[in-house]
Design a protein around this motif. Structure first.
Motif, mmCIF file in Angstrom:
data_model
loop_
_atom_site.group_PDB
_atom_site.id
_atom_site.type_symbol
_atom_site.label_atom_id
_atom_site.label_comp_id
_atom_site.label_asym_id
_atom_site.label_seq_id
_atom_site.Cartn_x
_atom_site.Cartn_y
_atom_site.Cartn_z
ATOM 1 N N ALA A 206 -11.075 59.602 -10.964
ATOM 2 C CA ALA A 206 -11.690 60.270 -9.807
ATOM 3 C C ALA A 206 -13.073 60.745 -10.209
ATOM 4 N N LEU A 207 -14.075 59.888 -10.020
ATOM 5 C CA LEU A 207 -15.456 60.189 -10.393
ATOM 6 C C LEU A 207 -16.285 60.396 -9.129
ATOM 7 N N PRO A 208 -16.835 61.588 -8.900
ATOM 8 C CA PRO A 208 -17.643 61.821 -7.698
ATOM 9 C C PRO A 208 -18.944 61.042 -7.758
ATOM 10 N N PRO A 209 -19.490 60.649 -6.611
ATOM 11 C CA PRO A 209 -20.730 59.854 -6.580
ATOM 12 C C PRO A 209 -21.902 60.522 -7.285
ATOM 13 N N TRP A 210 -22.036 61.846 -7.163
ATOM 14 C CA TRP A 210 -23.174 62.530 -7.779
ATOM 15 C C TRP A 210 -23.130 62.441 -9.300
ATOM 16 N N LEU A 211 -21.936 62.284 -9.870
ATOM 17 C CA LEU A 211 -21.814 62.226 -11.323
ATOM 18 C C LEU A 211 -22.342 60.921 -11.889
ATOM 19 N N THR A 212 -22.144 59.834 -11.168
ATOM 20 C CA THR A 212 -22.500 58.510 -11.668
ATOM 21 C C THR A 212 -23.742 57.939 -10.995
ATOM 22 N N HIS A 213 -24.492 58.777 -10.285
ATOM 23 C CA HIS A 213 -25.675 58.302 -9.561
ATOM 24 C C HIS A 213 -26.698 57.747 -10.550
ATOM 25 N N PRO A 214 -27.083 56.469 -10.441
ATOM 26 C CA PRO A 214 -27.977 55.862 -11.439
ATOM 27 C C PRO A 214 -29.404 56.400 -11.398
ATOM 28 N N ALA A 215 -29.817 56.988 -10.266
ATOM 29 C CA ALA A 215 -31.195 57.462 -10.145
ATOM 30 C C ALA A 215 -31.442 58.743 -10.932
ATOM 31 N N VAL A 216 -30.368 59.484 -11.226
ATOM 32 C CA VAL A 216 -30.520 60.758 -11.949
ATOM 33 C C VAL A 216 -29.525 60.770 -13.113
ATOM 34 N N PRO A 217 -29.819 60.036 -14.181
ATOM 35 C CA PRO A 217 -28.853 59.957 -15.284
ATOM 36 C C PRO A 217 -28.766 61.226 -16.112
#
Length: 209
Positions: free
Chosen positions: A165-176
Motif C-alpha cells: 500500500a504505497l500512496p501516490p505522493w510517496l512514489t511521485h517521480p517529480a519529487v524524489p
C-alpha cells in the motif's frame, strides 16, 4: 529491576543506545552510520522488490517506534526491498534521509517479560544523524501526514504505508527528495535504523508498561 531515568542530553551511536537500555544485543537492529553494511546500494524499483544486501539477517521480533512527531529531512523513498529474517524473507520499505527528528520518542522491543523500552518526554525532540545518510527499513509506517516539503497535502492525511500500500505522493517521480513530516506516527517492526542518536530527558525501563 527498577526503571532508570537520565536527565540532560545523551548522544551516542544507536548500537550503544540499545546496550544502555538493556535491549537484547542479539537483535543487531542498529549500527553506526559508518558501517559499510548500511550504505545505500543505489536506487531500488518498487515493482520488483529485489533482495537488499544492506541489512544482516534480522531477528524474529522487531522493535516498534512510536512518536508524537517524526520529521525525515531530505528523505528519499528507495522502494520495497526484500530482507532476510529468522522466519524467512520479508518485504520492507526502505528510506534514506539526511537526518531524523523524533518528538516524544517511545521505542519498544522484545516480548512480554523480556520487553524493554526507551522513552523520552512528549515535549522533547531526539535527533538521528549519519556521516552520509540515515537509512530506515520498516514493514509499516502509519500516522498522520503533516508536511510534504511545502507541497499540497492530500485530502486524507491518514496514512498506513506498507509494501502493498504505497500512496501516490510517496512514489511521485517529480519529487524524489524532500522533507516529510508525520504526527502520531508508529513505525511498526522497525528492521534497521542507522546513525547517531541524540536523546534528551531519557527514561529507561524494563517491561512494556
Amino acid at each position: 529491576m527498577p526503571g532508570t531515568s537520565t536527565a540532560g542530553t545523551m548522544q551516542r551511536p544507536l548500537a550503544c543506545a540499545l546496550a544502555v537500555t538493556a535491549l537484547p544485543a542479539a537483535l543487531h537492529l542498529f549500527a553506526p552510520a559508518g558501517s559499510s553494511a548500511l550504505r545505500p546500494s543505489g536506487a531500488v524499483r518498487t515493482s520488483e522488490a529485489p533482495v537488499d544486501r544492506s541489512p544482516a539477517r534480522l531477528a524474529g521480533v522487531l522493535p516498534e517506534l512510536r512518536a508524537g512527531r517524526l520529521v525525515l529531512h531530505g528523505s528519499t523513498f528507495r522502494g520495497v526491498v526484500t530482507v532476510r529474517t529468522a522466519a524467512g524473507s520479508e518485504r520492507v520499505l526502505k528510506f534514506t534521509a539526511r537526518s531524523l527528528d523524533i518528538g516524544g520518542l517511545d521505542l519498544r522491543a522484545g516480548r512480554d517479560g523480556a520487553a524493554m523500552r526507551l522513552r523520552t518526554g512528549p515535549a522533547t525532540t531526539s535527533t538521528v544523524k549519519g556521516r552520509d545518510v540515515v537509512t530506515l527499513y520498516t514493514r509499516k509506517l502509519s500516522g498522520t501526514l503533516a508536511g510534504l516539503g511545502g507541497a499540497p497535502l492530500p485530502a486524507d492525511r491518514s496514512v498506513a504505508i506498507t509494501p502493498d500500500a504505497l500512496p501516490p505522493w510517496l512514489t511521485h517521480p517529480a519529487v524524489p527528495t524532500r522533507t516529510v513530516t508525520f504526527e502520531d506516527v508508529t513505525v511498526s517492526q522497525l528492521a534497521r535504523l542507522s546513525g547517531d542518536m541524540s536523546l534528551t530527558g531519557t527514561v529507561l525501563r524494563p517491561g512494556a508498561g
